[in-house]
Design a protein around this motif. Structure first.
Motif, mmCIF file in Angstrom:
data_model
loop_
_atom_site.group_PDB
_atom_site.id
_atom_site.type_symbol
_atom_site.label_atom_id
_atom_site.label_comp_id
_atom_site.label_asym_id
_atom_site.label_seq_id
_atom_site.Cartn_x
_atom_site.Cartn_y
_atom_site.Cartn_z
ATOM 1 N N THR A 1 -0.439 49.199 -29.819
ATOM 2 C CA THR A 1 0.544 48.724 -30.798
ATOM 3 C C THR A 1 -0.175 47.867 -31.827
ATOM 4 N N LYS A 2 0.335 47.911 -33.036
ATOM 5 C CA LYS A 2 -0.292 47.172 -34.136
ATOM 6 C C LYS A 2 0.784 46.733 -35.109
ATOM 7 N N ASN A 3 0.679 45.476 -35.574
ATOM 8 C CA ASN A 3 1.496 44.997 -36.676
ATOM 9 C C ASN A 3 0.627 44.089 -37.546
ATOM 10 N N ASP A 4 1.229 43.375 -38.483
ATOM 11 C CA ASP A 4 0.450 42.556 -39.412
ATOM 12 C C ASP A 4 -0.318 41.428 -38.735
ATOM 13 N N LYS A 5 0.189 40.935 -37.620
ATOM 14 C CA LYS A 5 -0.412 39.763 -36.985
ATOM 15 C C LYS A 5 -1.172 40.054 -35.700
ATOM 16 N N GLN A 6 -0.966 41.233 -35.134
ATOM 17 C CA GLN A 6 -1.531 41.461 -33.804
ATOM 18 C C GLN A 6 -1.832 42.930 -33.550
ATOM 19 N N ILE A 7 -2.875 43.149 -32.782
ATOM 20 C CA ILE A 7 -3.211 44.468 -32.257
ATOM 21 C C ILE A 7 -3.269 44.320 -30.747
ATOM 22 N N LYS A 8 -2.625 45.228 -30.044
ATOM 23 C CA LYS A 8 -2.620 45.146 -28.585
ATOM 24 C C LYS A 8 -2.914 46.521 -28.005
ATOM 25 N N ILE A 9 -3.823 46.527 -27.035
ATOM 26 C CA ILE A 9 -4.061 47.738 -26.263
ATOM 27 C C ILE A 9 -3.915 47.397 -24.792
ATOM 28 N N ALA A 10 -3.369 48.327 -24.060
ATOM 29 C CA ALA A 10 -3.269 48.214 -22.606
ATOM 30 C C ALA A 10 -3.794 49.527 -22.041
ATOM 31 N N ILE A 11 -4.743 49.425 -21.142
ATOM 32 C CA ILE A 11 -5.392 50.595 -20.562
ATOM 33 C C ILE A 11 -5.182 50.540 -19.054
ATOM 34 N N MET A 12 -4.742 51.651 -18.484
ATOM 35 C CA MET A 12 -4.466 51.666 -17.053
ATOM 36 C C MET A 12 -5.138 52.867 -16.399
ATOM 37 N N SER A 13 -5.725 52.628 -15.244
ATOM 38 C CA SER A 13 -6.249 53.723 -14.436
ATOM 39 C C SER A 13 -5.646 53.616 -13.051
ATOM 40 N N LYS A 14 -5.457 54.768 -12.416
ATOM 41 C CA LYS A 14 -4.769 54.790 -11.128
ATOM 42 C C LYS A 14 -5.647 55.221 -9.966
ATOM 43 N N ASN A 15 -6.899 55.548 -10.272
ATOM 44 C CA ASN A 15 -7.818 55.909 -9.186
ATOM 45 C C ASN A 15 -9.253 55.707 -9.650
ATOM 46 N N ASP A 16 -10.173 55.886 -8.744
ATOM 47 C CA ASP A 16 -11.580 55.631 -8.992
ATOM 48 C C ASP A 16 -12.140 56.501 -10.117
ATOM 49 N N THR A 17 -11.767 57.755 -10.161
ATOM 50 C CA THR A 17 -12.278 58.667 -11.184
ATOM 51 C C THR A 17 -11.806 58.250 -12.570
ATOM 52 N N GLU A 18 -10.514 57.927 -12.711
ATOM 53 C CA GLU A 18 -9.997 57.465 -14.000
ATOM 54 C C GLU A 18 -10.700 56.186 -14.433
ATOM 55 N N PHE A 19 -10.945 55.301 -13.484
ATOM 56 C CA PHE A 19 -11.602 54.031 -13.763
ATOM 57 C C PHE A 19 -13.013 54.265 -14.316
ATOM 58 N N LYS A 20 -13.766 55.149 -13.691
ATOM 59 C CA LYS A 20 -15.119 55.471 -14.169
ATOM 60 C C LYS A 20 -15.071 56.095 -15.560
ATOM 61 N N ASN A 21 -14.084 56.947 -15.803
ATOM 62 C CA ASN A 21 -13.937 57.565 -17.116
ATOM 63 C C ASN A 21 -13.619 56.540 -18.198
ATOM 64 N N LEU A 22 -12.844 55.495 -17.852
ATOM 65 C CA LEU A 22 -12.549 54.430 -18.819
ATOM 66 C C LEU A 22 -13.834 53.762 -19.287
ATOM 67 N N PHE A 23 -14.722 53.479 -18.360
ATOM 68 C CA PHE A 23 -15.974 52.832 -18.724
ATOM 69 C C PHE A 23 -16.856 53.722 -19.561
ATOM 70 N N GLU A 24 -16.847 54.998 -19.281
ATOM 71 C CA GLU A 24 -17.625 55.922 -20.102
ATOM 72 C C GLU A 24 -17.032 56.015 -21.505
ATOM 73 N N SER A 25 -15.722 56.051 -21.610
ATOM 74 C CA SER A 25 -15.057 56.212 -22.903
ATOM 75 C C SER A 25 -15.095 54.957 -23.770
ATOM 76 N N TYR A 26 -14.983 53.793 -23.154
ATOM 77 C CA TYR A 26 -14.808 52.555 -23.917
ATOM 78 C C TYR A 26 -15.931 51.550 -23.701
ATOM 79 N N HIS A 27 -17.106 52.019 -23.255
ATOM 80 C CA HIS A 27 -18.213 51.108 -22.960
ATOM 81 C C HIS A 27 -18.643 50.290 -24.178
ATOM 82 N N GLU A 28 -18.559 50.864 -25.373
ATOM 83 C CA GLU A 28 -18.968 50.125 -26.578
ATOM 84 C C GLU A 28 -18.066 48.916 -26.807
ATOM 85 N N LEU A 29 -16.758 49.099 -26.707
ATOM 86 C CA LEU A 29 -15.811 47.990 -26.879
ATOM 87 C C LEU A 29 -15.992 46.950 -25.774
ATOM 88 N N PHE A 30 -16.064 47.390 -24.527
ATOM 89 C CA PHE A 30 -16.212 46.465 -23.417
ATOM 90 C C PHE A 30 -17.516 45.672 -23.537
#
Length: 140
Positions: A103-132
């Motif tokens: 979500t984004k508006n003039d004052k704030q940007i918010k992201i929420a990322i959820m994983s439900k198992n080990d494989t999804e969790f590993k994929n999050l790190f591969e996908s978003y490692h630059e931001l993290f």
């Protein structure tokens, strides 16, 4: 180990994921970037929650246990704010999925990322490692 005692959030949860032998670790990562406070005009808050769910079929129970609940607040320079803002927008604005809320508006940007198992969790790190990595490196 980190001799300066500055816990790097994303390195910590990556370490936990790699060293916990549980396929049912649920993670929720929330990053809020704000620019509306007078005392801290460029501000970010990160929250990370890890839980483990264990099935006990004999008793018909599912047990949930909090592993980690960590929050960190940052006062940012305008340059770092704009750098992280650009990275978030480029990464998430057009890529919402079942795992990502953006979500984004003039004052704030918010992201929420959820994983439900080990494989999804590993994929999050591969996908978003630059931001993290960029967020973790703010505390060097």
């Amino acid at each position: 180990m980190n001799n300066n005692a500055n816990i790097k959030q994303f390195q910590l949860i990556k370490f936990l994921n790699e060293n916990v032998n549980d396929d049912h670790v649920i993670s929720r990562i929330s990053i809020v970037l704000r620019r509306d406070k007078l005392e801290a005009p460029y501000y970010m808050n990160t929250k990370i929650r890890l839980s483990s769910c264990l099935d006990n079929e004999e008793n018909g129970l599912i047990h949930a246990m909090n592993i980690l609940n960590h929050s960190r607040m940052y006062n940012l320079t305008e340059e770092k704010y704009n750098e992280i803002k650009s990275l978030i927008i480029d990464t998430f604005e057009c890529n919402e999925s079942d795992q990502v809320e953006f979500t984004k508006n003039d004052k704030q940007i918010k992201i929420a990322i959820m994983s439900k198992n080990d494989t999804e969790f590993k994929n999050l790190f591969e996908s978003y490692h630059e931001l993290f990595g960029k967020i973790d490196n703010l505390i060097d």
